[in-house]
Design an enzyme around this catalytic site. Structure first.
Site, mmCIF file in Angstrom:
data_model
loop_
_atom_site.group_PDB
_atom_site.id
_atom_site.type_symbol
_atom_site.label_atom_id
_atom_site.label_comp_id
_atom_site.label_asym_id
_atom_site.label_seq_id
_atom_site.Cartn_x
_atom_site.Cartn_y
_atom_site.Cartn_z
ATOM 1 C CB CYS A 247 -0.976 -0.048 1.170
ATOM 2 S SG CYS A 247 -2.348 1.126 1.013
ATOM 3 C CG HIS A 332 -4.087 -4.014 2.567
ATOM 4 N ND1 HIS A 332 -3.288 -3.694 3.637
ATOM 5 C CD2 HIS A 332 -4.472 -2.838 2.016
ATOM 6 C CE1 HIS A 332 -3.195 -2.373 3.740
ATOM 7 N NE2 HIS A 332 -3.901 -1.836 2.765
ATOM 8 C CD GLU A 334 -2.654 -6.809 5.081
ATOM 9 O OE1 GLU A 334 -3.141 -5.674 5.205
ATOM 10 O OE2 GLU A 334 -1.848 -7.094 4.164
#
Length: 357
Positions: A247, A332, A334
Protein backbone atom coordinates in the site's frame (compact mmCIF):
# COMPACT_ATOMS: atom_id res chain seq x y z
CA UNK A 1 -31.69 9.89 18.78
CA UNK A 2 -29.86 13.23 18.67
CA UNK A 3 -29.61 14.95 15.30
CA UNK A 4 -26.35 15.08 13.36
CA UNK A 5 -25.41 16.91 10.18
CA UNK A 6 -23.09 16.15 7.28
CA UNK A 7 -21.74 19.24 5.48
CA UNK A 8 -19.90 18.86 2.16
CA UNK A 9 -17.49 21.47 0.84
CA UNK A 10 -19.83 22.09 -2.12
CA UNK A 11 -22.45 23.44 0.32
CA UNK A 12 -24.60 20.30 0.41
CA UNK A 13 -26.10 19.48 3.82
CA UNK A 14 -27.57 16.14 4.95
CA UNK A 15 -29.43 15.63 8.22
CA UNK A 16 -29.35 12.33 10.11
CA UNK A 17 -29.15 10.77 13.55
CA UNK A 18 -26.09 10.85 15.77
CA UNK A 19 -24.39 7.75 17.14
CA UNK A 20 -21.03 7.41 18.80
CA UNK A 21 -19.61 10.59 20.33
CA UNK A 22 -21.06 14.10 20.15
CA UNK A 23 -18.98 16.82 18.59
CA UNK A 24 -17.50 17.80 15.22
CA UNK A 25 -15.10 16.03 12.86
CA UNK A 26 -13.61 17.34 9.60
CA UNK A 27 -11.96 15.12 7.01
CA UNK A 28 -11.80 13.82 3.47
CA UNK A 29 -15.05 12.01 2.62
CA UNK A 30 -14.41 8.58 1.05
CA UNK A 31 -16.41 5.37 0.66
CA UNK A 32 -15.70 1.70 1.27
CA UNK A 33 -17.58 -1.19 -0.35
CA UNK A 34 -16.73 -3.85 2.24
CA UNK A 35 -19.67 -5.85 3.57
CA UNK A 36 -17.75 -7.01 6.65
CA UNK A 37 -14.63 -5.88 8.50
CA UNK A 38 -16.27 -3.21 10.64
CA UNK A 39 -13.72 -3.07 13.47
CA UNK A 40 -10.83 -3.64 11.05
CA UNK A 41 -11.75 -0.59 8.98
CA UNK A 42 -12.44 1.56 12.04
CA UNK A 43 -8.94 0.85 13.37
CA UNK A 44 -7.01 0.81 10.05
CA UNK A 45 -4.40 3.64 10.17
CA UNK A 46 -4.77 4.14 6.41
CA UNK A 47 -8.10 5.89 7.15
CA UNK A 48 -6.45 8.54 9.31
CA UNK A 49 -7.92 12.00 8.57
CA UNK A 50 -10.90 10.63 6.63
CA UNK A 51 -14.66 10.39 7.10
CA UNK A 52 -15.81 7.01 5.79
CA UNK A 53 -19.10 6.26 4.03
CA UNK A 54 -20.03 2.58 4.36
CA UNK A 55 -21.93 1.45 1.25
CA UNK A 56 -23.38 -1.66 2.91
CA UNK A 57 -26.79 -0.46 4.17
CA UNK A 58 -26.53 -1.77 7.74
CA UNK A 59 -23.67 -1.08 10.12
CA UNK A 60 -22.81 -2.58 13.50
CA UNK A 61 -24.83 -5.79 13.15
CA UNK A 62 -22.18 -7.96 14.78
CA UNK A 63 -20.69 -5.29 17.02
CA UNK A 64 -17.05 -4.91 18.00
CA UNK A 65 -14.66 -7.79 18.61
CA UNK A 66 -11.49 -6.34 20.12
CA UNK A 67 -9.41 -9.26 18.85
CA UNK A 68 -9.99 -8.03 15.28
CA UNK A 69 -8.56 -4.53 15.78
CA UNK A 70 -5.80 -3.44 13.40
CA UNK A 71 -4.42 -0.85 15.84
CA UNK A 72 -5.14 0.13 19.45
CA UNK A 73 -7.66 2.87 18.60
CA UNK A 74 -10.09 4.15 15.99
CA UNK A 75 -8.07 5.90 13.28
CA UNK A 76 -10.68 7.46 11.02
CA UNK A 77 -12.31 10.79 11.82
CA UNK A 78 -15.98 9.88 11.50
CA UNK A 79 -18.50 7.33 10.24
CA UNK A 80 -21.38 7.78 7.75
CA UNK A 81 -23.96 4.98 7.43
CA UNK A 82 -27.48 4.35 6.11
CA UNK A 83 -28.73 2.35 9.08
CA UNK A 84 -27.07 1.81 12.45
CA UNK A 85 -27.82 -1.45 14.32
CA UNK A 86 -28.33 -0.67 18.01
CA UNK A 87 -28.51 -4.30 19.13
CA UNK A 88 -25.62 -6.35 17.69
CA UNK A 89 -25.88 -10.13 17.59
CA UNK A 90 -22.70 -12.20 17.50
CA UNK A 91 -21.07 -14.63 19.94
CA UNK A 92 -17.72 -12.78 19.53
CA UNK A 93 -19.17 -9.34 20.24
CA UNK A 94 -17.42 -7.44 23.07
CA UNK A 95 -19.42 -4.21 22.79
CA UNK A 96 -21.57 -2.20 20.40
CA UNK A 97 -20.11 0.13 17.79
CA UNK A 98 -21.89 3.01 19.53
CA UNK A 99 -20.12 2.43 22.87
CA UNK A 100 -16.79 1.82 21.09
CA UNK A 101 -17.01 5.11 19.19
CA UNK A 102 -18.11 6.99 22.31
CA UNK A 103 -15.10 5.68 24.25
CA UNK A 104 -12.82 6.75 21.37
CA UNK A 105 -14.54 10.15 20.96
CA UNK A 106 -15.43 9.47 17.31
CA UNK A 107 -18.62 10.86 15.76
CA UNK A 108 -21.04 8.96 13.55
CA UNK A 109 -24.10 9.88 11.51
CA UNK A 110 -26.83 7.45 10.42
CA UNK A 111 -29.99 7.80 8.35
CA UNK A 112 -28.40 9.47 5.31
CA UNK A 113 -28.61 8.37 1.68
CA UNK A 114 -25.26 6.58 1.36
CA UNK A 115 -26.11 5.33 -2.15
CA UNK A 116 -26.50 8.91 -3.37
CA UNK A 117 -23.28 9.97 -1.59
CA UNK A 118 -21.32 7.08 -3.10
CA UNK A 119 -22.57 7.82 -6.61
CA UNK A 120 -21.65 11.47 -6.13
CA UNK A 121 -18.13 10.60 -4.95
CA UNK A 122 -17.66 8.21 -7.87
CA UNK A 123 -18.86 10.80 -10.40
CA UNK A 124 -17.16 13.90 -9.03
CA UNK A 125 -14.37 12.55 -6.81
CA UNK A 126 -13.72 12.69 -3.07
CA UNK A 127 -14.52 15.92 -1.20
CA UNK A 128 -13.90 17.38 2.24
CA UNK A 129 -16.76 17.19 4.72
CA UNK A 130 -17.79 17.76 8.32
CA UNK A 131 -19.89 15.59 10.62
CA UNK A 132 -21.28 17.53 13.54
CA UNK A 133 -23.91 17.32 16.27
CA UNK A 134 -23.76 21.10 16.73
CA UNK A 135 -26.23 23.55 15.19
CA UNK A 136 -23.54 25.99 14.01
CA UNK A 137 -22.54 25.69 10.36
CA UNK A 138 -18.86 25.05 9.63
CA UNK A 139 -16.62 27.51 7.83
CA UNK A 140 -16.83 26.37 4.20
CA UNK A 141 -13.58 28.09 3.25
CA UNK A 142 -11.71 26.26 6.02
CA UNK A 143 -13.42 23.05 4.92
CA UNK A 144 -12.30 23.48 1.31
CA UNK A 145 -8.72 24.12 2.48
CA UNK A 146 -8.56 21.01 4.70
CA UNK A 147 -5.77 18.56 3.94
CA UNK A 148 -4.60 15.46 5.79
CA UNK A 149 -1.23 16.34 7.35
CA UNK A 150 1.41 14.53 9.43
CA UNK A 151 -0.59 11.35 8.97
CA UNK A 152 2.37 8.95 8.99
CA UNK A 153 3.96 10.70 11.97
CA UNK A 154 0.71 10.43 13.94
CA UNK A 155 0.11 6.74 13.24
CA UNK A 156 3.63 5.26 13.47
CA UNK A 157 5.11 3.75 16.62
CA UNK A 158 7.29 6.10 18.66
CA UNK A 159 10.03 3.58 19.53
CA UNK A 160 11.16 0.18 18.17
CA UNK A 161 9.14 -2.85 19.27
CA UNK A 162 10.19 -6.49 18.94
CA UNK A 163 7.54 -9.15 18.22
CA UNK A 164 8.49 -12.83 18.41
CA UNK A 165 6.72 -15.84 16.89
CA UNK A 166 5.40 -18.62 19.11
CA UNK A 167 7.71 -21.23 17.65
CA UNK A 168 11.14 -21.28 16.05
CA UNK A 169 12.55 -17.99 14.74
CA UNK A 170 13.34 -18.56 11.06
CA UNK A 171 13.92 -14.97 9.94
CA UNK A 172 14.44 -11.50 11.37
CA UNK A 173 12.39 -8.79 9.64
CA UNK A 174 12.53 -5.01 9.99
CA UNK A 175 9.01 -3.60 9.63
CA UNK A 176 9.05 0.13 8.87
CA UNK A 177 5.82 1.44 10.36
CA UNK A 178 4.15 4.14 8.26
CA UNK A 179 0.79 3.37 9.88
CA UNK A 180 0.90 -0.42 9.83
CA UNK A 181 -2.04 -2.76 10.23
CA UNK A 182 -1.36 -5.31 12.99
CA UNK A 183 -2.22 -8.17 10.65
CA UNK A 184 0.88 -7.49 8.53
CA UNK A 185 3.10 -8.31 11.50
CA UNK A 186 0.79 -11.24 12.35
CA UNK A 187 1.27 -12.68 8.83
CA UNK A 188 5.04 -12.49 9.25
CA UNK A 189 4.94 -13.99 12.75
CA UNK A 190 2.89 -16.90 11.42
CA UNK A 191 5.82 -17.68 9.07
CA UNK A 192 8.41 -17.78 11.84
CA UNK A 193 9.63 -14.20 11.48
CA UNK A 194 10.80 -12.18 14.43
CA UNK A 195 9.50 -8.70 13.62
CA UNK A 196 11.16 -5.51 14.80
CA UNK A 197 8.73 -2.62 14.25
CA UNK A 198 10.61 0.63 13.60
CA UNK A 199 9.29 4.22 13.62
CA UNK A 200 8.77 5.80 10.21
CA UNK A 201 11.81 8.08 10.58
CA UNK A 202 14.40 5.42 11.49
CA UNK A 203 17.65 5.99 9.52
CA UNK A 204 18.68 3.32 7.02
CA UNK A 205 21.93 2.65 8.88
CA UNK A 206 20.01 1.76 12.05
CA UNK A 207 17.90 -0.73 10.08
CA UNK A 208 20.98 -2.34 8.53
CA UNK A 209 22.68 -2.52 11.93
CA UNK A 210 19.81 -4.70 13.20
CA UNK A 211 21.13 -7.87 11.52
CA UNK A 212 17.82 -8.55 9.74
CA UNK A 213 17.21 -10.80 6.74
CA UNK A 214 14.44 -8.69 5.18
CA UNK A 215 12.70 -5.32 5.21
CA UNK A 216 8.92 -4.77 5.21
CA UNK A 217 7.43 -1.39 4.24
CA UNK A 218 3.96 -1.02 5.73
CA UNK A 219 0.71 0.53 4.63
CA UNK A 220 -0.29 3.94 5.95
CA UNK A 221 -2.33 7.10 5.33
CA UNK A 222 -1.95 10.25 3.27
CA UNK A 223 -0.04 11.38 0.21
CA UNK A 224 3.12 9.26 -0.30
CA UNK A 225 5.00 12.24 -1.72
CA UNK A 226 4.75 14.00 1.67
CA UNK A 227 7.30 11.57 3.12
CA UNK A 228 10.49 12.73 1.43
CA UNK A 229 12.82 11.78 4.31
CA UNK A 230 11.43 8.24 4.51
CA UNK A 231 11.71 7.90 0.72
CA UNK A 232 15.41 8.80 0.94
CA UNK A 233 15.93 6.07 3.54
CA UNK A 234 14.25 3.53 1.26
CA UNK A 235 16.66 4.57 -1.51
CA UNK A 236 19.55 3.85 0.86
CA UNK A 237 18.10 0.41 1.66
CA UNK A 238 17.53 -0.70 -1.95
CA UNK A 239 19.54 -3.80 -2.81
CA UNK A 240 20.87 -4.31 0.71
CA UNK A 241 18.22 -6.84 1.81
CA UNK A 242 15.05 -8.37 0.30
CA UNK A 243 12.27 -5.78 0.55
CA UNK A 244 8.46 -6.06 0.43
CA UNK A 245 6.13 -3.05 0.39
CA UNK A 246 2.35 -2.90 0.87
CA UNK A 247 0.00 0.00 0.00
CA UNK A 248 1.76 3.23 1.10
CA UNK A 249 5.00 1.22 1.31
CA UNK A 250 4.43 0.19 -2.32
CA UNK A 251 3.92 3.81 -3.39
CA UNK A 252 6.96 5.09 -1.47
CA UNK A 253 9.13 2.32 -2.92
CA UNK A 254 8.14 3.47 -6.41
CA UNK A 255 8.99 7.08 -5.53
CA UNK A 256 12.35 5.94 -4.16
CA UNK A 257 13.02 4.16 -7.47
CA UNK A 258 12.34 7.34 -9.44
CA UNK A 259 8.72 6.77 -10.47
CA UNK A 260 5.75 9.03 -9.68
CA UNK A 261 2.43 8.71 -7.85
CA UNK A 262 -0.91 10.39 -8.50
CA UNK A 263 -4.13 11.01 -6.59
CA UNK A 264 -7.06 8.92 -7.76
CA UNK A 265 -10.56 10.26 -8.33
CA UNK A 266 -12.09 8.19 -5.52
CA UNK A 267 -9.57 5.45 -4.81
CA UNK A 268 -10.08 1.78 -4.02
CA UNK A 269 -11.54 0.90 -0.62
CA UNK A 270 -13.17 -2.43 0.10
CA UNK A 271 -12.66 -6.16 -0.25
CA UNK A 272 -13.73 -6.83 -3.84
CA UNK A 273 -11.06 -5.38 -6.13
CA UNK A 274 -10.00 -7.71 -9.00
CA UNK A 275 -6.26 -7.72 -9.72
CA UNK A 276 -4.45 -9.47 -12.59
CA UNK A 277 -0.94 -10.92 -12.34
CA UNK A 278 0.72 -10.09 -15.67
CA UNK A 279 3.20 -12.96 -15.25
CA UNK A 280 0.79 -15.83 -14.51
CA UNK A 281 -2.41 -14.37 -15.98
CA UNK A 282 -4.29 -15.17 -12.77
CA UNK A 283 -6.94 -12.80 -11.43
CA UNK A 284 -7.40 -12.48 -7.66
CA UNK A 285 -9.99 -10.64 -5.59
CA UNK A 286 -8.23 -8.33 -3.16
CA UNK A 287 -8.74 -6.06 -0.16
CA UNK A 288 -7.66 -2.44 -0.71
CA UNK A 289 -7.63 0.95 1.00
CA UNK A 290 -5.90 3.78 -0.86
CA UNK A 291 -6.52 7.09 -2.59
CA UNK A 292 -3.17 7.36 -4.42
CA UNK A 293 -1.60 5.09 -7.04
CA UNK A 294 1.74 4.60 -8.76
CA UNK A 295 1.78 6.14 -12.23
CA UNK A 296 2.70 3.04 -14.20
CA UNK A 297 3.95 5.04 -17.20
CA UNK A 298 6.53 6.67 -14.90
CA UNK A 299 8.12 3.25 -14.20
CA UNK A 300 9.87 3.50 -17.56
CA UNK A 301 13.56 4.18 -17.00
CA UNK A 302 13.48 2.87 -13.41
CA UNK A 303 14.31 -0.60 -12.07
CA UNK A 304 10.58 -1.21 -11.52
CA UNK A 305 8.65 -3.68 -13.69
CA UNK A 306 4.84 -3.56 -13.66
CA UNK A 307 3.56 -6.90 -12.30
CA UNK A 308 -0.09 -6.44 -11.23
CA UNK A 309 -2.91 -4.28 -12.66
CA UNK A 310 -6.46 -3.55 -11.53
CA UNK A 311 -8.93 -5.27 -13.85
CA UNK A 312 -11.55 -2.51 -13.41
CA UNK A 313 -9.50 0.59 -14.21
CA UNK A 314 -6.06 -0.68 -15.32
CA UNK A 315 -4.21 1.10 -12.49
CA UNK A 316 -0.93 -0.17 -11.07
CA UNK A 317 -1.36 -2.81 -8.35
CA UNK A 318 2.14 -4.18 -7.97
CA UNK A 319 5.74 -3.74 -9.09
CA UNK A 320 8.78 -6.05 -9.14
CA UNK A 321 12.33 -4.72 -8.66
CA UNK A 322 14.57 -7.68 -9.67
CA UNK A 323 17.77 -5.63 -9.43
CA UNK A 324 16.97 -4.75 -5.81
CA UNK A 325 15.50 -8.11 -4.68
CA UNK A 326 12.30 -6.22 -3.91
CA UNK A 327 8.62 -6.18 -4.82
CA UNK A 328 5.54 -4.25 -3.77
CA UNK A 329 1.75 -4.57 -3.82
CA UNK A 330 -0.91 -1.87 -3.77
CA UNK A 331 -3.49 -4.29 -2.36
CA UNK A 332 -3.46 -5.95 1.08
CA UNK A 333 -2.42 -9.63 0.90
CA UNK A 334 -3.08 -10.04 4.66
CA UNK A 335 -6.74 -9.26 3.80
CA UNK A 336 -8.09 -8.55 7.27
CA UNK A 337 -10.93 -8.32 6.49
CA UNK A 338 -11.23 -9.62 2.98
CA UNK A 339 -10.47 -12.53 0.65
CA UNK A 340 -7.37 -14.65 1.24
CA UNK A 341 -6.39 -15.02 -2.44
CA UNK A 342 -2.96 -13.40 -2.08
CA UNK A 343 -1.57 -14.56 1.27
CA UNK A 344 1.19 -16.32 -0.67
CA UNK A 345 2.85 -12.90 -1.12
CA UNK A 346 4.31 -13.36 2.37
CA UNK A 347 5.64 -16.77 1.32
CA UNK A 348 7.29 -15.11 -1.68
CA UNK A 349 8.99 -12.70 0.74
CA UNK A 350 10.24 -15.46 3.05
CA UNK A 351 11.51 -17.39 0.00
CA UNK A 352 13.52 -14.31 -1.00
CA UNK A 353 15.00 -14.11 2.49
CA UNK A 354 15.86 -17.83 2.36
CA UNK A 355 17.65 -17.36 -0.97
CA UNK A 356 19.45 -14.33 0.46
CA UNK A 357 21.16 -16.55 3.02
Amino acid sequence: MKKAYLYLENGQVLEGQSFGASGTAMGELVFTTGMTGCVESLTDPSYYGQLVVYTFPQFGNYGICHQDKESPQVQLGGVVVREYCQEPSNFRCDESVDSFLKAQNVVGIAGVDTRMLTQQLRDKGVVNAVITTEEDKPDLEALKAYRVRQSVENTSVKAPEVLSPKGEVRFSVALLDYGAKDSIAASLLARGCQVTVYPYNTPAEDILAGNHQGIMLSNGPGDPADNSDSIQQIQALFGKLPMFGICLGHQMMALAAGAKTKKMKFGHRGANQPVKDLVTGEVSITSQNHGYAVDQDSLSGTEGVLRFVNVNDGSCEGVDYPAYRAFSLQFHPEAHGGPLDCLNAFDRFTDMMKEGR
